[in-house]
Design a protein around this motif. Structure first.
Motif, PDB file in Angstrom:
ATOM      1  N   LEU A   1       0.809  -1.217   0.000  1.00 35.98           N
ATOM      2  CA  LEU A   1       0.000   0.000   0.000  1.00 35.98           C
ATOM      3  C   LEU A   1       0.847   1.274   0.000  1.00 35.98           C
ATOM      4  N   ILE A   2       1.753   1.357   0.960  1.00 36.04           N
ATOM      5  CA  ILE A   2       2.449   2.629   1.160  1.00 36.04           C
ATOM      6  C   ILE A   2       3.539   2.856   0.109  1.00 36.04           C
ATOM      7  N   TYR A   3       4.397   1.868  -0.117  1.00 35.26           N
ATOM      8  CA  TYR A   3       5.463   2.077  -1.110  1.00 35.26           C
ATOM      9  C   TYR A   3       4.912   2.282  -2.528  1.00 35.26           C
ATOM     10  N   PRO A   4       3.889   1.544  -2.941  1.00 27.55           N
ATOM     11  CA  PRO A   4       3.308   1.846  -4.255  1.00 27.55           C
ATOM     12  C   PRO A   4       2.756   3.282  -4.354  1.00 27.55           C
ATOM     13  N   LEU A   5       2.216   3.778  -3.227  1.00 28.66           N
ATOM     14  CA  LEU A   5       1.719   5.163  -3.236  1.00 28.66           C
ATOM     15  C   LEU A   5       2.875   6.147  -3.422  1.00 28.66           C
ATOM     16  N   VAL A   6       3.985   5.852  -2.752  1.00 29.71           N
ATOM     17  CA  VAL A   6       5.163   6.716  -2.879  1.00 29.71           C
ATOM     18  C   VAL A   6       5.698   6.651  -4.317  1.00 29.71           C
ATOM     19  N   GLU A   7       5.721   5.451  -4.874  1.00 29.33           N
ATOM     20  CA  GLU A   7       6.166   5.299  -6.269  1.00 29.33           C
ATOM     21  C   GLU A   7       5.280   6.080  -7.214  1.00 29.33           C
ATOM     22  N   TRP A   8       4.017   6.067  -6.932  1.00 30.71           N
ATOM     23  CA  TRP A   8       3.040   6.816  -7.745  1.00 30.71           C
ATOM     24  C   TRP A   8       3.398   8.307  -7.713  1.00 30.71           C
ATOM     25  N   ILE A   9       3.698   8.823  -6.532  1.00 31.32           N
ATOM     26  CA  ILE A   9       4.067  10.235  -6.413  1.00 31.32           C
ATOM     27  C   ILE A   9       5.366  10.510  -7.170  1.00 31.32           C
ATOM     28  N   GLU A  10       6.283   9.549  -7.098  1.00 35.69           N
ATOM     29  CA  GLU A  10       7.573   9.719  -7.796  1.00 35.69           C
ATOM     30  C   GLU A  10       7.409   9.788  -9.316  1.00 35.69           C
ATOM     31  N   ARG A  11       6.310   9.262  -9.822  1.00 37.30           N
ATOM     32  CA  ARG A  11       6.065   9.330 -11.261  1.00 37.30           C
ATOM     33  C   ARG A  11       5.843  10.774 -11.700  1.00 37.30           C
ATOM     34  N   PHE A  12       5.454  11.609 -10.745  1.00 33.28           N
ATOM     35  CA  PHE A  12       5.137  12.998 -11.089  1.00 33.28           C
ATOM     36  C   PHE A  12       6.156  13.988 -10.541  1.00 33.28           C
ATOM     37  N   ILE A  13       6.855  13.595  -9.499  1.00 32.76           N
ATOM     38  CA  ILE A  13       7.815  14.514  -8.868  1.00 32.76           C
ATOM     39  C   ILE A  13       9.154  13.816  -8.679  1.00 32.76           C
ATOM     40  N   ASP A  14      10.189  14.481  -9.092  1.00 35.94           N
ATOM     41  CA  ASP A  14      11.538  13.955  -8.933  1.00 35.94           C
ATOM     42  C   ASP A  14      11.882  13.926  -7.434  1.00 35.94           C
ATOM     43  N   ASN A  15      12.252  12.754  -6.909  1.00 32.76           N
ATOM     44  CA  ASN A  15      12.496  12.664  -5.456  1.00 32.76           C
ATOM     45  C   ASN A  15      13.775  13.363  -5.002  1.00 32.76           C
ATOM     46  N   LYS A  16      14.547  13.852  -5.987  1.00 33.30           N
ATOM     47  CA  LYS A  16      15.754  14.593  -5.589  1.00 33.30           C
ATOM     48  C   LYS A  16      15.445  16.064  -5.344  1.00 33.30           C
ATOM     49  N   LYS A  17      14.261  16.486  -5.764  1.00 28.70           N
ATOM     50  CA  LYS A  17      13.882  17.891  -5.601  1.00 28.70           C
ATOM     51  C   LYS A  17      13.522  18.218  -4.151  1.00 28.70           C
ATOM     52  N   LYS A  18      13.733  19.487  -3.820  1.00 36.03           N
ATOM     53  CA  LYS A  18      13.299  19.936  -2.501  1.00 36.03           C
ATOM     54  C   LYS A  18      11.844  20.352  -2.599  1.00 36.03           C
ATOM     55  N   VAL A  19      10.975  19.576  -2.032  1.00 33.29           N
ATOM     56  CA  VAL A  19       9.559  19.949  -2.046  1.00 33.29           C
ATOM     57  C   VAL A  19       9.018  19.870  -0.620  1.00 33.29           C
ATOM     58  N   THR A  20       7.917  20.537  -0.407  1.00 41.08           N
ATOM     59  CA  THR A  20       7.271  20.448   0.904  1.00 41.08           C
ATOM     60  C   THR A  20       5.922  19.756   0.739  1.00 41.08           C
ATOM     61  N   PHE A  21       5.752  18.681   1.492  1.00 41.42           N
ATOM     62  CA  PHE A  21       4.487  17.947   1.456  1.00 41.42           C
ATOM     63  C   PHE A  21       3.582  18.456   2.576  1.00 41.42           C
ATOM     64  N   TYR A  22       2.325  18.641   2.242  1.00 41.35           N
ATOM     65  CA  TYR A  22       1.331  18.999   3.247  1.00 41.35           C
ATOM     66  C   TYR A  22       0.266  17.917   3.247  1.00 41.35           C
ATOM     67  N   GLU A  23       0.188  17.175   4.315  1.00 42.29           N
ATOM     68  CA  GLU A  23      -0.851  16.145   4.390  1.00 42.29           C
ATOM     69  C   GLU A  23      -2.019  16.689   5.206  1.00 42.29           C
ATOM     70  N   PHE A  24      -3.183  16.650   4.597  1.00 38.98           N
ATOM     71  CA  PHE A  24      -4.390  17.194   5.249  1.00 38.98           C
ATOM     72  C   PHE A  24      -5.171  16.072   5.930  1.00 38.98           C
ATOM     73  N   PHE A  25      -5.652  16.354   7.120  1.00 39.85           N
ATOM     74  CA  PHE A  25      -6.469  15.412   7.907  1.00 39.85           C
ATOM     75  C   PHE A  25      -5.834  14.019   8.048  1.00 39.85           C
ATOM     76  N   PRO A  26      -4.546  13.955   8.388  1.00 39.95           N
ATOM     77  CA  PRO A  26      -3.968  12.613   8.572  1.00 39.95           C
ATOM     78  C   PRO A  26      -4.444  12.023   9.904  1.00 39.95           C
ATOM     79  N   ASN A  27      -4.599  10.682   9.927  1.00 37.25           N
ATOM     80  CA  ASN A  27      -4.910  10.064  11.216  1.00 37.25           C
ATOM     81  C   ASN A  27      -3.827   9.054  11.615  1.00 37.25           C
ATOM     82  N   HIS A  28      -2.749   8.999  10.848  1.00 35.70           N
ATOM     83  CA  HIS A  28      -1.554   8.261  11.261  1.00 35.70           C
ATOM     84  C   HIS A  28      -0.370   8.819  10.467  1.00 35.70           C
ATOM     85  N   ASN A  29       0.836   8.404  10.843  1.00 37.75           N
ATOM     86  CA  ASN A  29       1.990   9.001  10.158  1.00 37.75           C
ATOM     87  C   ASN A  29       2.732   7.994   9.263  1.00 37.75           C
TER      88      ASN A  29
END
Lengths: 338, 323
Positions: free
Chosen positions: B114-142
């Motif tokens: 579940l989690i690593y595939p989601l991260v891979e999905w994000i990597e398809r759109f954003i280069d993981n070497k870039k400095k970006v800031t993630f904002y997670e809204f309404f999280p109920n776990h980390n």
């Protein structure tokens, strides 16, 4: 922007109509006139001119060259000599001599921007694959295999595209050139090119099937089958990488005849995951919007407005792809067409 | 707009083992009754159209879900406010059970499937070497944030509207959005969990700049599982799933909020068929025939691909670009 760039479209066939839409869609552009020697029907009140020299008058900033191959160098060179910016459809002439003459004129006209219509680079599946390749998600490319072809059709025999004096060749220079440009885009530097051409399907004086194998100076391989006798429209490119593979098949087009464009992403999996051996799980991304025509024009306008060097789909790219095409035809100079 | 066809080998029992799930549901029911007393809740309307009338309704743990007339969105008729929702998550026995029992038992499988595939999905759109800031809204776990930080090493991660108690290393509730650099909003089932999806999306819109991306996962009421199982689907767990929009409801909501281009909209439909097989009415002859009697893996696989291709899955993932 106060002053829009004034455009002339030379040649109002299939590509001319597409460029007309691109000009209308771009807020920085305004269409001044369309040039075609034939009687053409245009819905809107737009000036239609017969002589291309009259079309490229002093108020014109950009010339879109959408004419048969044999007319390309003449019109591009004339436009460049007047200091106009030129967007030229592929192929960049009939042969190496044509593109070399264009480059000579480009060098003399230093302020002009020149770009070629290798729009396949901007198809969504290709763009997504390029992003994955450039980011090394799956390591380096090992090899590329492409198939690009069409069915021909009822009036295919009548097309100028099969008259070598006008076109310079057959299916390879017409359609295969897009795939060769993509090979250059992904790999490039091919120093070994071998080809076999055939004309058994249509029996024209130009090839209807071309098989090309290439190797670049890093030992990476590529292979193309370009055909006008697949009897169905087909586009497929496989990119084999160190840690997986990408496949783009189908190509978004006006008629949808190449099928829905999709990118398949597969990872290299070995014995560690037995169930996947030889048949790894794949992700397939379907695309439903082709903005390639607009993207390349937007990029071209961006180069002009920001006075930047044209660094994609430029004359160097055109020269590189024509070197491969020329080599393919030279390989087959003894081939006797029926 | 893109649609992805995924091929995840996800086994329901491995991420939600039955022995734990039953207990978890019992605890959630108790928690709902303990914390979400009717007098503390506020009336709500269709998350997309705000229409007051609904076509039908049903109850889960004593809480009423309405089905809106126009979009067939399913939503809780009475919802807690954010303060009460946070109190619920912090004090909930079910959440403690999830944290102490379910997560440790399923961590490996959840990370892998579940989690690593989601991260891979994000990597398809954003280069993981870039400095970006993630904002997670309404999280109920980390756990998602941990997965993302593992790959996006140069990035910052911020929780907003957090429902977690003491989220270590994360700034909570407020953040200066005027800093430079690409911003990425992540809404992992936040639309289901938030109080007002429209307000949430307006908030996301206001925080992002042109070109910034927003990744969303959410459950859809137009999905196969919910359409076939209706209220007997296990999807309806208040208050975790307060809003379950239909595909049309979600698209309409985004249109209403404006300012976003949809880059991808996919419904992977990984668990739709197993869930339907488990719970469907055995009198449903057609599905009984194709899923049980035929015993043809290819048929099931192709049916799943059909659900994905036409966005008929219950689980949806989406990428938005701020215009």
């Amino acid at each position: 922007m106060k002053n829009k760039l004034r455009c002339a479209i030379i040649g109002y066939g299939y590509m001319g109509e597409i460029r007309h839409r691109c000009v209308e869609d771009n807020p920085n552009l305004i269409l001044d006139n369309i040039c075609d020697i034939r009687k053409i029907k245009i819905k809107k009140n737009i000036k239609v001119i017969k002589n291309f020299k009259d079309s490229i008058h002093s108020n014109i900033d950009i010339v879109f060259v959408c004419v048969p191959n044999n007319l390309i160098p003449k019109i591009v060179n004339y436009s460049l000599s007047l200091g106009k910016h030129v967007f030229c459809e592929k192929p960049p002439g009939r042969n190496l001599l044509d593109i070399e003459s264009i480059i000579k004129h480009e060098k003399k006209s230093k302020d002009s921007k020149l770009m070629f219509g290798f729009n396949h680079r901007y198809h969504p599946g290709i763009m997504r694959a390029k992003y994955l390749v450039d980011n090394k998600k799956f390591g380096e490319i090992i090899a590329i295999r492409g198939m690009y072809g069409k069915s021909g059709g009822k009036n295919f025999r009548l097309s100028w595209k099969n008259n070598p004096k006008i076109s310079g060749g057959g299916i390879l220079i017409d359609q295969g050139i897009h795939m060769l440009d993509l090979f250059n885009y992904f790999l490039g530097n091919f120093n070994l090119v071998k080809s076999i051409l055939g004309n058994k399907a249509w029996k024209f004086n130009v090839e209807d099937n071309a098989m090309i194998v290439l190797k670049n100076n890093n030992g990476k391989l590529a292979m193309l089958h370009s055909s006008s006798s697949f009897w169905k429209h087909m586009f497929e490119i496989n990119i084999i990488l160190e840690k997986g593979y990408l496949k783009i098949d189908g190509l978004l087009s006006k008629t949808g005849s190449y099928g829905r464009e999709k990118l398949t992403i597969g990872k290299k999996l070995f014995e560690s995951d037995k169930s996947a051996l030889g048949n790894p799980p794949e992700e397939i991304i379907y695309f439903d919007k082709d903005l390639s025509w607009n993207i390349e024009v937007d990029k071209f306008i961006n180069f002009i407005l920001n006075k930047k060097v044209v660094n994609e789909s430029n004359s160097k790219d055109a020269l590189n792809v024509m070197k491969i095409v020329e080599k393919c035809y030279i390989d087959n100079k003894n081939f006797k067409f029926s | 707009m893109e649609t992805s066809i995924l091929n995840l080998d996800l086994k329901k029992n491995k991420i939600n083992p039955k022995i734990y799930l039953k207990k978890y549901i019992q605890l959630i029911e108790k928690d709902c009754k303990k914390f979400l007393k009717p007098k503390l809740l506020k009336k709500s309307y269709c998350p997309t159209s705000r229409e007051k009338n609904c076509s039908s309704s049903f109850k889960v743990f004593g809480m009423k879900y309405n089905i809106s007339k126009k979009y067939k969105n399913i939503y809780l008729e009475k919802k807690p406010d954010e303060k009460l929702l946070r109190k619920f998550y912090i004090n909930s026995e079910a959440r403690k059970f999830w944290k102490n029992k379910i997560w440790p038992a399923t961590r490996k499988e959840r990370n892998k499937k579940l989690i690593y595939p989601l991260v891979e999905w994000i990597e398809r759109f954003i280069d993981n070497k870039k400095k970006v800031t993630f904002y997670e809204f309404f999280p109920n776990h980390n756990h998602f944030s941990e997965g993302i930080k593992r790959k996006f090493k140069k990035s910052k991660y911020v929780f907003l509207n957090s429902l977690i108690e003491n989220p270590s290393g994360h700034q909570n509730y407020s953040y200066d959005f005027k800093r430079n650099g690409q911003k990425v909003a992540v809404l992992f089932e936040s639309i289901n969990r938030c109080i007002e999806p429209e307000k949430l999306m307006k908030n996301v819109k206001s925080k992002l700049n042109k070109g910034d991306l927003c990744f969303i996962t959410t459950l859809l009421s137009s999905g196969f599982e919910i359409k076939i199982l209706g209220k007997s689907s296990k999807t309806f767990i208040p208050p975790e799933r307060m809003n379950i929009l239909s595909l049309e409801g979600l698209q309409s909501l985004l249109k209403k909020v404006g300012g976003f281009e949809i880059l991808e909209l996919s419904t992977p439909a990984i668990l739709d068929i197993p869930n339907v097989i488990e719970k469907m009415d055995k009198k449903n002859e057609f599905f009984n025939y194709i899923f049980n009697q035929r015993q043809d893996k290819n048929l099931i696989e192709n049916y799943r691909q059909f659900l994905q291709l036409f966005r008929l899955g219950t689980y949806c993932r989406m990428v938005l670009k701020r215009k």
